[in-house]
Scaffold this active site. Structure first.
Site, mmCIF file in Angstrom:
data_model
loop_
_atom_site.group_PDB
_atom_site.id
_atom_site.type_symbol
_atom_site.label_atom_id
_atom_site.label_comp_id
_atom_site.label_asym_id
_atom_site.label_seq_id
_atom_site.Cartn_x
_atom_site.Cartn_y
_atom_site.Cartn_z
ATOM 1 C CG HIS A 212 -0.006 0.122 2.487
ATOM 2 N ND1 HIS A 212 0.592 -0.891 3.085
ATOM 3 C CD2 HIS A 212 0.029 1.357 3.284
ATOM 4 C CE1 HIS A 212 1.057 -0.460 4.352
ATOM 5 N NE2 HIS A 212 0.858 1.064 4.456
ATOM 6 C CG ASP A 214 1.987 4.852 4.764
ATOM 7 O OD1 ASP A 214 1.408 3.879 5.003
ATOM 8 O OD2 ASP A 214 3.015 5.147 5.472
ATOM 9 C CG HIS A 269 5.221 1.152 2.573
ATOM 10 N ND1 HIS A 269 4.750 2.427 2.214
ATOM 11 C CD2 HIS A 269 4.639 0.865 3.923
ATOM 12 C CE1 HIS A 269 3.735 2.864 2.950
ATOM 13 N NE2 HIS A 269 3.478 1.797 3.998
ATOM 14 N NE ARG A 279 9.891 -4.948 10.845
ATOM 15 C CZ ARG A 279 8.852 -4.100 10.530
ATOM 16 N NH1 ARG A 279 7.641 -4.415 10.379
ATOM 17 N NH2 ARG A 279 9.309 -2.737 10.161
HETATM 18 C C1 LIG Z 1 -7.521 -0.780 4.258
HETATM 19 C C2 LIG Z 1 -7.054 0.163 4.741
HETATM 20 C C3 LIG Z 1 -6.562 0.253 6.055
HETATM 21 C C4 LIG Z 1 -6.041 1.545 6.101
HETATM 22 C C5 LIG Z 1 -7.171 2.451 5.693
HETATM 23 C C6 LIG Z 1 -7.645 1.503 4.267
HETATM 24 O O1 LIG Z 1 -8.747 1.810 3.757
HETATM 25 C C7 LIG Z 1 -6.352 1.885 3.083
HETATM 26 C C8 LIG Z 1 -5.288 2.395 4.045
HETATM 27 C C9 LIG Z 1 -4.747 1.986 5.255
HETATM 28 C C10 LIG Z 1 -3.774 2.659 6.053
HETATM 29 C C11 LIG Z 1 -2.257 2.814 5.870
HETATM 30 C C12 LIG Z 1 -1.771 3.792 6.649
HETATM 31 C C13 LIG Z 1 -1.919 3.799 8.020
HETATM 32 O O2 LIG Z 1 -1.557 2.241 8.602
HETATM 33 C C14 LIG Z 1 -3.557 3.652 8.315
HETATM 34 C C15 LIG Z 1 -3.874 4.100 9.822
HETATM 35 C C16 LIG Z 1 -4.228 4.895 7.184
HETATM 36 O O3 LIG Z 1 -4.131 5.924 7.432
HETATM 37 O O4 LIG Z 1 -4.296 4.178 5.800
HETATM 38 C C17 LIG Z 1 -4.036 2.475 7.375
HETATM 39 C C18 LIG Z 1 -5.660 2.360 7.521
HETATM 40 C C19 LIG Z 1 -6.063 1.374 8.682
HETATM 41 O O5 LIG Z 1 -5.355 0.374 9.170
HETATM 42 O O6 LIG Z 1 -7.201 1.862 9.425
HETATM 43 O O1 LIG Z 2 5.084 -2.300 10.107
HETATM 44 C C1 LIG Z 2 5.632 -1.834 9.283
HETATM 45 O O2 LIG Z 2 6.907 -1.768 9.246
HETATM 46 C C2 LIG Z 2 5.103 -1.031 8.200
HETATM 47 C C3 LIG Z 2 3.591 -0.666 8.648
HETATM 48 C C4 LIG Z 2 2.743 0.214 7.706
HETATM 49 O O3 LIG Z 2 3.302 0.248 6.746
HETATM 50 C C5 LIG Z 2 1.768 1.032 7.943
HETATM 51 O O4 LIG Z 2 1.393 0.766 9.167
HETATM 52 O O5 LIG Z 2 1.103 1.846 7.443
HETATM 53 FE FE LIG Z 3 2.246 2.035 5.558
#
Ligand SMILES: C=C1C[C@]23C[C@@]1(O)CC[C@H]2[C@@]12CC[C@H](O)[C@@](C)(C(=O)O1)[C@H]2[C@@H]3C(=O)O
Ligand SMILES: O=C(O)CCC(=O)C(=O)O
Ligand SMILES: [Fe+2]
Length: 344
Positions: A212, A214, A269, A279
């Site tokens: 994904h 961020d 990533h 981890r």
């Molecule tokens: C599948 C998902 C989890 C996420 C929200 C999303 O719809 C797509 C992006 C995901 C992510 C990745 C970065 C961060 O860890 C996070 C908190 C964010 O803002 O986008 C997570 C979301 C999540 O786990 O709630």
């Molecule tokens: O755990 C990690 O090293 C990456 C996790 C990550 O990409 C995220 O929390 O968005």
């Molecule tokens: Fe991430």
């Protein structure tokens, strides 16, 4: 049947990750940071100014939380409509799965104080560790964003960091815990050498947190000394990032891609969970307030380089993010070019 968390084939490649020493002189720093953001959307920082003691206290609190019985952690379960709190295996709301447990926290001190009461037996210790970490890492984020603005020739040098410093900022802290994946080691007799040979069975590439980008502006990531984090290069090859518990990795997010009108790309990533040791990572996701407009900075728009994205608020973007799957390229919904879909 192959579990959705087991990865099939794609290759990895060894590449030097840009490492930037933040104690260098400013004129060098701004160039190095812009170059790393343009070429990789990713870099490591050293001499970052976050005290090791602050990092260790959060690590200790995080380990304490994940070591609790599942029933205890479940009391902090995230969802169904809020992403905040504890989660296990389910990522987001649309069926994504990973081999991890996590805790997602809002970064404002009131919310942290409230959550800490239920998370820890010593809420004050927990909330202090979290607040101190957030404060320190927010400073680091803002310092990097100021260097980015300067390096890009933006006249308002604080235009990016102001979004993160705002008391209404929607920044998030996330702790991820990837349990030790059981790999069976079998000693087998090897007649050709006349010795026992250690064979590893079931050593599959388990995906801890799938591919994904961020969504936010900038992510500051730190992990314990267990590897697993990987970034994806433009040619689609995955680069394993060596763990370094004393330093931070910086990840360009989707919002910064838009703010820079595509000059920086949010790096894709993932985190693998196949190292044979547990981890733990901690990510600070620097985000603007919900009502902030995300649009290309005027200095980065010209007739030769028109704006690539239509303006949107962070709230609109977040809605799109949470309506899609983890691996989706959500920015496509906001592209401005003819023939492309735009968000309604
Ligand atoms: C599948 C998902 C989890 C996420 C929200 C999303 O719809 C797509 C992006 C995901 C992510 C990745 C970065 C961060 O860890 C996070 C908190 C964010 O803002 O986008 C997570 C979301 C999540 O786990 O709630
Ligand atoms: O755990 C990690 O090293 C990456 C996790 C990550 O990409 C995220 O929390 O968005
Ligand atoms: Fe991430």
């Amino acid at each position: 049947m192959v579990s959705p968390s087991v990865l099939r084939t794609r290759k990895t490649k060894a590449v030097g990750i840009p490492t930037i020493d933040l104690s260098l002189c400013r004129s060098k720093l701004v160039k190095l940071i812009v170059k790393a953001c343009e070429e990789f959307g990713f870099f490591k920082v050293t001499n970052h100014g976050v005290p090791m003691e602050v990092i260790s206290r959060l690590e200790e609190e995080g380990s304490g939380f994940f070591a609790k019985p599942v029933a205890e952690k479940e009391k902090q379960r995230a969802g169904p409509i809020s992403p905040f709190g504890y989660g296990s295996k389910n990522i987001g709301f649309n069926g994504d799965l990973g081999e991890l447990e996590y805790l997602i926290l809002q970064t404002n001190p009131i919310s942290i104080a409230e959550r800490s009461k239920a998370i820890s037996n010593d809420p004050l210790k927990f909330s202090c560790a979290v607040n101190d970490y957030i404060q320190s890492v927010r400073e680091l984020t803002c310092e990097i964003l100021d260097l980015v603005a300067e390096g890009l020739g933006i006249s308002d040098k604080f235009v990016l960091s102001r979004l993160i410093r705002d008391v209404q900022s929607d920044s998030v802290l996330r702790l991820n815990y990837y349990p030790n994946s059981a790999v069976k080691e079998v000693n087998e007799w090897d007649p050709s050498t006349g010795k026992f040979r250690q064979n590893h069975y079931s050593k599959k590439s388990r995906v801890g947190f799938g591919e994904h980008s961020d969504p936010q502006i900038l992510t500051i990531l730190r992990s314990n000394d267990v590897g697993g984090f990987q970034i994806c290069l433009h040619d689609g090859l995955w680069v394993p990032v060596p763990p370094d518990p004393t330093e931070f990795y910086v990840i360009v997010g989707d919002a910064l891609q838009v703010l820079t009108n595509g000059r920086f790309t949010s790096v894709r990533h993932r985190a693998m969970a196949n190292s044979g040791r547990a981890r733990m990572s901690m990510g600070y996701f620097g985000a603007p307030p919900l009502d902030a407009w995300i649009t290309s900075l005027p200095e980065l728009v010209s007739s030769q380089r028109p704006s690539l994205y239509k303006p949107f608020t962070w709230n609109e973007y977040k809605k799109a993010v949470y309506s899609l799957r983890l691996g989706d390229t959500r920015l496509d919904l906001f592209k401005l070019h003819a023939g492309n879909k735009t968000a309604s």
